[in-house]
Scaffold this active site. Structure first.
Site, PDB file in Angstrom:
ATOM      1  N   HIS A   1       0.829  -1.207   0.000  1.00 37.62           N
ATOM      2  CA  HIS A   1       0.000   0.000   0.000  1.00 37.62           C
ATOM      3  C   HIS A   1       0.860   1.253   0.000  1.00 37.62           C
ATOM      4  O   HIS A   1       1.992   1.231   0.465  1.00 37.62           O
ATOM      5  CB  HIS A   1      -0.967   0.028   1.196  1.00 37.62           C
ATOM      6  CG  HIS A   1      -0.338  -0.065   2.543  1.00 37.62           C
ATOM      7  ND1 HIS A   1       0.203  -1.229   3.045  1.00 37.62           N
ATOM      8  CD2 HIS A   1      -0.161   0.862   3.514  1.00 37.62           C
ATOM      9  CE1 HIS A   1       0.670  -1.014   4.266  1.00 37.62           C
ATOM     10  NE2 HIS A   1       0.482   0.261   4.572  1.00 37.62           N
ATOM     11  N   ILE A   2       0.274   2.295  -0.549  1.00 37.06           N
ATOM     12  CA  ILE A   2       0.917   3.607  -0.609  1.00 37.06           C
ATOM     13  C   ILE A   2       0.107   4.548   0.263  1.00 37.06           C
ATOM     14  O   ILE A   2      -1.122   4.629   0.125  1.00 37.06           O
ATOM     15  CB  ILE A   2       0.953   4.145  -2.052  1.00 37.06           C
ATOM     16  CG1 ILE A   2       1.737   3.206  -2.970  1.00 37.06           C
ATOM     17  CG2 ILE A   2       1.548   5.562  -2.082  1.00 37.06           C
ATOM     18  CD1 ILE A   2       1.594   3.538  -4.452  1.00 37.06           C
TER      19      ILE A   2
END
Length: 142
Positions: free
Chosen positions: A93-94
């Site tokens: 995830h970012i």
């Protein structure tokens, strides 16, 4: 066992989605460094971002860039922070968040999930969706 992000994506846990397609989802984190702090994640459960298919990685970043531009516009901040951490949830995830200084890059500064105002969280999600729509991004399935 499914990650907490997979449970949010499948609807088993609630989430404030700002974007969703067949391969990428973006939703507000429950422990934000600032209201509007969004997680951009692949729908496919992959632990490390370095293991993502390059085309999926490119799409993930394209959506993160759109979310970041919407955040800058809608929250009137000089930058959108971008961070890859990933030890807390085994699902790539970012983090994309409103940034006025470097403090947002320290996730230990995040509000606890019991410290957030649900109304402000809902408003932040709607601001981002609005900013995405103004950029021509389809958020209809969000």
């Amino acid at each position: 066992m499914a990650s907490v992000f997979s449970s949010i994506i499948s609807g088993d846990l609630p989430g404030r989605f700002v974007y969703r397609d067949d391969t990428v989802a973006a939703f507000l984190t429950i422990e934000p460094v600032a209201y509007g702090h969004t997680l951009v994640v692949p729908v496919e459960e992959v632990d490390k971002w370095t293991d993502l298919d390059p085309s999926l990685w490119a799409h993930l970043n394209e959506i993160a860039q759109h979310v970041g531009a919407a955040i800058v516009e809608e929250f009137d901040v000089p930058r959108a922070g971008y961070l890859i951490a990933g030890f807390e949830v085994p699902h790539a995830h970012i983090h994309v968040f409103p940034a006025s200084d470097m403090s947002g890059y320290d996730l230990s500064n995040a509000l606890g999930m019991n410290d957030t105002d649900p109304e402000k969280m809902d408003e932040a999600a709607e601001k981002i969706r609005s900013g995405l729509r103004s950029r021509g991004v389809d958020v209809s399935s969000s």
